[in-house]
Design a protein around this motif. Structure first.
Motif, PDB file in Angstrom:
ATOM      1  N   ARG A   1       5.682   6.478   1.880  1.00 16.77           N
ATOM      2  CA  ARG A   1       5.851   5.270   2.680  1.00 16.77           C
ATOM      3  C   ARG A   1       5.107   4.148   1.990  1.00 16.77           C
ATOM      4  N   ARG A   2       5.513   2.918   2.275  1.00 17.01           N
ATOM      5  CA  ARG A   2       4.831   1.740   1.751  1.00 17.01           C
ATOM      6  C   ARG A   2       4.565   0.777   2.904  1.00 17.01           C
ATOM      7  N   ILE A   3       3.321   0.379   3.003  1.00 16.49           N
ATOM      8  CA  ILE A   3       2.923  -0.614   3.986  1.00 16.49           C
ATOM      9  C   ILE A   3       2.852  -1.948   3.262  1.00 16.49           C
ATOM     10  N   SER A   4       3.498  -2.966   3.812  1.00 16.23           N
ATOM     11  CA  SER A   4       3.411  -4.323   3.279  1.00 16.23           C
ATOM     12  C   SER A   4       2.457  -5.114   4.162  1.00 16.23           C
ATOM     13  N   CYS A   5       1.506  -5.794   3.527  1.00 13.99           N
ATOM     14  CA  CYS A   5       0.532  -6.534   4.325  1.00 13.99           C
ATOM     15  C   CYS A   5       0.030  -7.756   3.576  1.00 13.99           C
ATOM     16  N   ASP A   6      -0.330  -8.775   4.351  1.00 14.01           N
ATOM     17  CA  ASP A   6      -0.977  -9.951   3.778  1.00 14.01           C
ATOM     18  C   ASP A   6      -2.456  -9.630   3.555  1.00 14.01           C
ATOM     19  N   ARG A   7      -3.052  -9.089   4.572  1.00 16.04           N
ATOM     20  CA  ARG A   7      -4.465  -8.682   4.523  1.00 16.04           C
ATOM     21  C   ARG A   7      -4.625  -7.674   5.662  1.00 16.04           C
ATOM     22  N   ALA A   8      -4.968  -6.445   5.326  1.00 19.62           N
ATOM     23  CA  ALA A   8      -5.062  -5.417   6.355  1.00 19.62           C
ATOM     24  C   ALA A   8      -6.224  -4.472   6.070  1.00 19.62           C
ATOM     25  N   LEU A   9      -6.896  -4.078   7.128  1.00 17.76           N
ATOM     26  CA  LEU A   9      -7.950  -3.077   7.047  1.00 17.76           C
ATOM     27  C   LEU A   9      -7.332  -1.757   7.489  1.00 17.76           C
ATOM     28  N   ILE A  10      -7.380  -0.776   6.607  1.00 19.70           N
ATOM     29  CA  ILE A  10      -6.677   0.490   6.828  1.00 19.70           C
ATOM     30  C   ILE A  10      -7.655   1.652   6.708  1.00 19.70           C
ATOM     31  N   ALA A  11      -7.561   2.604   7.639  1.00 26.30           N
ATOM     32  CA  ALA A  11      -8.346   3.848   7.565  1.00 26.30           C
ATOM     33  C   ALA A  11      -7.424   4.959   7.086  1.00 26.30           C
ATOM     34  N   ARG A  12      -7.913   5.722   6.122  1.00 24.25           N
ATOM     35  CA  ARG A  12      -7.165   6.889   5.636  1.00 24.25           C
ATOM     36  C   ARG A  12      -7.993   8.128   5.944  1.00 24.25           C
ATOM     37  N   PHE A  13      -7.340   9.084   6.589  1.00 23.09           N
ATOM     38  CA  PHE A  13      -7.987  10.336   6.967  1.00 23.09           C
ATOM     39  C   PHE A  13      -7.352  11.483   6.187  1.00 23.09           C
ATOM     40  N   ASP A  14      -8.194  12.334   5.636  1.00 16.70           N
ATOM     41  CA  ASP A  14      -7.716  13.550   4.987  1.00 16.70           C
ATOM     42  C   ASP A  14      -8.305  14.728   5.732  1.00 16.70           C
TER      43      ASP A  14
ATOM     44  N   VAL B   1       0.858  -1.175   0.000  1.00 14.90           N
ATOM     45  CA  VAL B   1       0.000   0.000   0.000  1.00 14.90           C
ATOM     46  C   VAL B   1       0.900   1.233   0.000  1.00 14.90           C
ATOM     47  N   ARG B   2       0.751   2.071  -1.001  1.00 17.23           N
ATOM     48  CA  ARG B   2       1.530   3.308  -1.104  1.00 17.23           C
ATOM     49  C   ARG B   2       0.844   4.400  -0.280  1.00 17.23           C
ATOM     50  N   ILE B   3       1.626   5.047   0.586  1.00 18.62           N
ATOM     51  CA  ILE B   3       1.123   6.151   1.403  1.00 18.62           C
ATOM     52  C   ILE B   3       1.756   7.435   0.890  1.00 18.62           C
ATOM     53  N   ASP B   4       0.954   8.273   0.294  1.00 18.19           N
ATOM     54  CA  ASP B   4       1.416   9.552  -0.240  1.00 18.19           C
ATOM     55  C   ASP B   4       1.895  10.435   0.912  1.00 18.19           C
ATOM     56  N   PRO B   5       3.037  11.134   0.743  1.00 16.03           N
ATOM     57  CA  PRO B   5       3.510  11.994   1.833  1.00 16.03           C
ATOM     58  C   PRO B   5       2.535  13.118   2.172  1.00 16.03           C
ATOM     59  N   ALA B   6       1.652  13.467   1.236  1.00 16.05           N
ATOM     60  CA  ALA B   6       0.681  14.522   1.504  1.00 16.05           C
ATOM     61  C   ALA B   6      -0.510  14.025   2.316  1.00 16.05           C
ATOM     62  N   ALA B   7      -0.664  12.700   2.428  1.00 15.05           N
ATOM     63  CA  ALA B   7      -1.784  12.147   3.202  1.00 15.05           C
ATOM     64  C   ALA B   7      -1.612  12.519   4.665  1.00 15.05           C
ATOM     65  N   THR B   8      -2.680  12.953   5.288  1.00 15.11           N
ATOM     66  CA  THR B   8      -2.575  13.405   6.670  1.00 15.11           C
ATOM     67  C   THR B   8      -2.342  12.258   7.642  1.00 15.11           C
ATOM     68  N   LEU B   9      -3.220  11.238   7.620  1.00 14.79           N
ATOM     69  CA  LEU B   9      -3.146  10.148   8.594  1.00 14.79           C
ATOM     70  C   LEU B   9      -3.576   8.834   7.963  1.00 14.79           C
ATOM     71  N   THR B  10      -2.880   7.767   8.308  1.00 10.33           N
ATOM     72  CA  THR B  10      -3.262   6.422   7.911  1.00 10.33           C
ATOM     73  C   THR B  10      -3.162   5.561   9.161  1.00 10.33           C
ATOM     74  N   VAL B  11      -4.208   4.768   9.448  1.00 11.04           N
ATOM     75  CA  VAL B  11      -4.241   3.947  10.659  1.00 11.04           C
ATOM     76  C   VAL B  11      -4.550   2.502  10.287  1.00 11.04           C
ATOM     77  N   LEU B  12      -3.735   1.566  10.807  1.00  7.65           N
ATOM     78  CA  LEU B  12      -4.001   0.143  10.638  1.00  7.65           C
ATOM     79  C   LEU B  12      -5.095  -0.247  11.631  1.00  7.65           C
ATOM     80  N   LEU B  13      -6.227  -0.714  11.104  1.00  7.36           N
ATOM     81  CA  LEU B  13      -7.341  -1.117  11.966  1.00  7.36           C
ATOM     82  C   LEU B  13      -7.270  -2.587  12.341  1.00  7.36           C
ATOM     83  N   ALA B  14      -6.895  -3.431  11.379  1.00  8.85           N
ATOM     84  CA  ALA B  14      -6.851  -4.874  11.632  1.00  8.85           C
ATOM     85  C   ALA B  14      -5.922  -5.524  10.623  1.00  8.85           C
TER      86      ALA B  14
END
Length: 185
Positions: A162-175, A126-139
Motif C-alpha cells: 500500500r502507499r499512503i500519500s500525505c502532505d505532512r503526516a505523523l505515522i506509527a508503525r507497529f511490528d 509512504v510505502r507500506i510493506d504487506p508484511a508490516a503488521t499495523l500502520t496508524v495515522l496519528l496526525a
C-alpha cells in the motif's frame, strides 16, 4: 467487529464505541486478532486503567494535548511523537487535559508476540510493506487509494503493498514478531 475482520483499512468511525473492562471509559476496537487488539480509547480527566495481566500495551496519543500516565506510582509525560509501552498488570492512572485525549491503544498477549513500534514524520508517499503488521495515522492529512484517512485510521497487514500519500503526516508503525515464549505447535 466481525464486519471489520476483512478490511485492511479501518477508520475510527468504522468501529462502534464499547465500554472499558472497568466501565470507566470508552474505546473503539479497530482490529482484533489472536495475539493482539488495536483500539482508539478516549481519555477524559483522571481515569484508572483496567488491569490486563499477561498483556503488553503500547499507548500513543492522537493529539498534542497533554497526557500524563502514572505507571506503578511513577508519573510519565506521554507524547504522540514517542508513545509509551507498559505491562498490562501495572497500576495505571491517566490524567488528560479537560478537553480529553484520544489514544491509540495496542494490546499484545505476552508469549504470543513481541510488540515494537516507531513514530515517524512523513511527507509525500509512504510505502507500506504487506508484511508490516499495523500502520496508524496519528496526525496530519493523508490518503490511501484516494480514500481520505482521518487521524486514528489503521492499515492492517494485507496481501499487497500500500502507499499512503500525505502532505505532512505523523505515522506509527507497529511490528509484532512471534515471541520466543510462544508454544511450538
Amino acid at each position: 467487529m466481525s464486519e471489520l475482520a476483512d478490511l485492511d483499512v479501518v477508520t475510527p468511525t468504522d468501529a462502534s464505541p464499547e465500554s472499558w473492562a472497568n466501565g470507566l471509559g470508552v474505546t473503539r476496537v479497530l482490529a482484533k486478532r489472536l495475539a493482539w487488539r488495536l483500539s482508539i480509547a478516549e481519555l477524559r480527566g483522571r481515569m484508572p486503567f483496567s488491569a490486563f495481566p499477561g498483556i503488553d500495551r503500547v499507548l500513543i496519543p492522537l493529539s498534542a494535548a497533554t497526557l500524563a500516565l502514572t505507571v506503578d506510582g511513577v508519573e510519565r509525560r506521554v507524547t504522540r511523537e514517542r508513545g509509551i509501552r507498559f505491562r498490562g498488570e501495572a497500576r495505571v492512572v491517566a490524567t488528560a487535559d479537560r478537553g480529553g485525549v484520544s489514544v491509540v491503544n495496542l494490546m499484545v498477549k505476552r508469549g504470543l508476540a513481541e510488540p515494537t513500534y516507531r513514530v515517524e514524520l512523513h511527507h509525500g508517499t509512504v510505502r507500506i510493506d504487506p508484511a508490516a503488521t499495523l500502520t496508524v495515522l496519528l496526525a496530519g492529512t493523508a490518503t490511501v487509494d484516494d480514500l481520505p484517512l482521518p487521524p486514528g485510521s489503521a492499515l492492517l497487514q494485507g496481501p499487497r503493498e500500500r502507499r499512503i500519500s500525505c502532505d505532512r503526516a505523523l505515522i506509527a508503525r507497529f511490528d509484532l514478531s512471534p515471541s520466543g515464549d510462544a508454544p511450538n505447535n
